[in-house]
Motif scaffolding. Structure first.
Motif, PDB file in Angstrom:
ATOM      1  N   ASN A 246      13.174  -2.267  -9.353  1.00 35.22           N
ATOM      2  CA  ASN A 246      14.105  -1.572  -8.459  1.00 35.22           C
ATOM      3  C   ASN A 246      13.572  -0.229  -7.980  1.00 35.22           C
ATOM      4  O   ASN A 246      14.334   0.591  -7.460  1.00 35.22           O
ATOM      5  N   THR A 247      12.266   0.004  -8.198  1.00 34.03           N
ATOM      6  CA  THR A 247      11.660   1.279  -7.819  1.00 34.03           C
ATOM      7  C   THR A 247      10.486   1.042  -6.891  1.00 34.03           C
ATOM      8  O   THR A 247       9.630   0.192  -7.157  1.00 34.03           O
ATOM      9  N   ASP A 248      10.454   1.793  -5.811  1.00 38.08           N
ATOM     10  CA  ASP A 248       9.305   1.814  -4.920  1.00 38.08           C
ATOM     11  C   ASP A 248       8.293   2.755  -5.574  1.00 38.08           C
ATOM     12  O   ASP A 248       8.475   3.967  -5.567  1.00 38.08           O
ATOM     13  N   ILE A 249       7.249   2.193  -6.179  1.00 43.87           N
ATOM     14  CA  ILE A 249       6.286   2.981  -6.947  1.00 43.87           C
ATOM     15  C   ILE A 249       5.449   3.835  -5.998  1.00 43.87           C
ATOM     16  O   ILE A 249       4.791   3.325  -5.088  1.00 43.87           O
ATOM     17  N   THR A 250       5.468   5.153  -6.234  1.00 44.46           N
ATOM     18  CA  THR A 250       4.720   6.106  -5.425  1.00 44.46           C
ATOM     19  C   THR A 250       4.472   7.372  -6.247  1.00 44.46           C
ATOM     20  O   THR A 250       5.240   7.697  -7.154  1.00 44.46           O
ATOM     21  N   ASP A 251       3.389   8.070  -5.926  1.00 45.29           N
ATOM     22  CA  ASP A 251       3.082   9.329  -6.617  1.00 45.29           C
ATOM     23  C   ASP A 251       3.897  10.491  -6.082  1.00 45.29           C
ATOM     24  O   ASP A 251       4.098  11.479  -6.769  1.00 45.29           O
ATOM     25  N   THR A 252       4.350  10.380  -4.838  1.00 47.09           N
ATOM     26  CA  THR A 252       5.095  11.474  -4.227  1.00 47.09           C
ATOM     27  C   THR A 252       6.591  11.193  -4.308  1.00 47.09           C
ATOM     28  O   THR A 252       7.033  10.080  -4.068  1.00 47.09           O
TER      29      THR A 252
ATOM     30  N   HIS B  48      12.602   5.143   3.779  1.00 50.03           N
ATOM     31  CA  HIS B  48      13.396   3.926   3.907  1.00 50.03           C
ATOM     32  C   HIS B  48      12.800   2.847   3.015  1.00 50.03           C
ATOM     33  O   HIS B  48      11.629   2.521   3.122  1.00 50.03           O
ATOM     34  N   THR B  49      13.608   2.320   2.117  1.00 54.00           N
ATOM     35  CA  THR B  49      13.203   1.233   1.238  1.00 54.00           C
ATOM     36  C   THR B  49      14.447   0.463   0.812  1.00 54.00           C
ATOM     37  O   THR B  49      15.540   1.015   0.821  1.00 54.00           O
ATOM     38  N   LYS B  50      14.267  -0.764   0.437  1.00 54.31           N
ATOM     39  CA  LYS B  50      15.393  -1.571  -0.028  1.00 54.31           C
ATOM     40  C   LYS B  50      15.626  -1.388  -1.524  1.00 54.31           C
ATOM     41  O   LYS B  50      16.581  -1.922  -2.061  1.00 54.31           O
ATOM     42  N   LYS B  51      14.777  -0.627  -2.171  1.00 57.61           N
ATOM     43  CA  LYS B  51      14.887  -0.421  -3.611  1.00 57.61           C
ATOM     44  C   LYS B  51      15.762   0.803  -3.888  1.00 57.61           C
ATOM     45  O   LYS B  51      15.944   1.660  -3.044  1.00 57.61           O
ATOM     46  N   ALA B  52      16.297   0.874  -5.098  1.00 55.38           N
ATOM     47  CA  ALA B  52      17.236   1.940  -5.444  1.00 55.38           C
ATOM     48  C   ALA B  52      16.561   3.286  -5.671  1.00 55.38           C
ATOM     49  O   ALA B  52      17.153   4.332  -5.426  1.00 55.38           O
ATOM     50  N   PHE B  53      15.305   3.271  -6.164  1.00 50.74           N
ATOM     51  CA  PHE B  53      14.607   4.515  -6.503  1.00 50.74           C
ATOM     52  C   PHE B  53      13.204   4.526  -5.922  1.00 50.74           C
ATOM     53  O   PHE B  53      12.656   3.500  -5.545  1.00 50.74           O
ATOM     54  N   ARG B  54      12.623   5.735  -5.914  1.00 53.03           N
ATOM     55  CA  ARG B  54      11.213   5.947  -5.583  1.00 53.03           C
ATOM     56  C   ARG B  54      10.635   6.824  -6.663  1.00 53.03           C
ATOM     57  O   ARG B  54      11.283   7.746  -7.125  1.00 53.03           O
ATOM     58  N   GLY B  55       9.404   6.541  -7.083  1.00 55.76           N
ATOM     59  CA  GLY B  55       8.764   7.384  -8.074  1.00 55.76           C
ATOM     60  C   GLY B  55       7.832   6.626  -8.974  1.00 55.76           C
ATOM     61  O   GLY B  55       7.259   5.605  -8.606  1.00 55.76           O
TER      62      GLY B  55
ATOM     63  N   LYS C  54       9.836   8.948 -13.789  1.00 56.69           N
ATOM     64  CA  LYS C  54      10.168  10.128 -12.985  1.00 56.69           C
ATOM     65  C   LYS C  54      10.482   9.596 -11.602  1.00 56.69           C
ATOM     66  O   LYS C  54       9.587   9.206 -10.860  1.00 56.69           O
ATOM     67  N   VAL C  55      11.784   9.544 -11.268  1.00 57.05           N
ATOM     68  CA  VAL C  55      12.212   8.907 -10.030  1.00 57.05           C
ATOM     69  C   VAL C  55      13.228   9.765  -9.288  1.00 57.05           C
ATOM     70  O   VAL C  55      13.848  10.658  -9.868  1.00 57.05           O
TER      71      VAL C  55
END
Length: 159
Positions: A27-33, A38-45, A53-54
């Motif tokens: 459920n996380t768009d994996i990213t360093d920043t 815009h993403t269909k996932k609930a979190f980024r991080g 860390k999200v």
């Protein structure tokens, strides 16, 4: 009084740690920043074996709060704090009453500037407790609710 609010929660997971982290990864768009996008996932991080860390993926207000989790087995801690970029922005906004005091003191004299001190304090407190404090409370609650649902947290207690 802390200038920027934060919360720490003690948690206990309903499932095994690896299952919960796998669910969070999916459920996380994996990213360093930690930047909203815009993403269909609930979190980024970032999500790894030790913790995460999200930020919420909601555009506009999702990046205000950073959720940092560290777990040992089924128990762990989740810290919710204001993103560093927003700390800079809020610091600039908090400086406005002081800038107004300086401008009034310079243009109209120090006597008028001293008369402005109660308004300066009211403005500072309004920005800190209403704008930042209430905003943090609402946005962090949304993020924690999403995280509780995804990780299947059994127990969540504020430290």
């Amino acid at each position: 009084m802390k200038l920027f609010p934060s919360k720490i929660f003690k948690t206990e997971l309903r499932n095994d740690y690896l299952i919960s982290m796998q669910n969070l990864k999916s459920n996380t768009d994996i990213t360093d920043t930690l930047v909203s996008d815009h993403t269909k996932k609930a979190f980024r991080g970032l999500v790894d074996d030790v913790g995460f860390k999200v930020i919420s993926s909601e555009i506009g207000r999702g990046a205000v709060c950073v959720l940092i989790g560290n777990f040992k087995g089924k128990t762990g801690e989740i810290e919710v704090r204001i993103h560093n970029a927003f700390k800079v922005m809020f610091s600039i906004i908090l400086s406005y009453p002081f800038i107004g005091f300086g401008i009034i003191s310079y243009t109209q004299g120090i006597e008028k500037g001293i008369d402005f001190i109660p308004i300066l304090l009211f403005g500072f407190l309004f920005i800190r407790f209403i704008f930042i404090g209430l905003g943090f409370r609402l946005i962090s609650k949304t993020g924690i609710n999403k995280l509780t649902e995804i990780l299947e947290i059994k127990e969540l207690n504020e430290k």
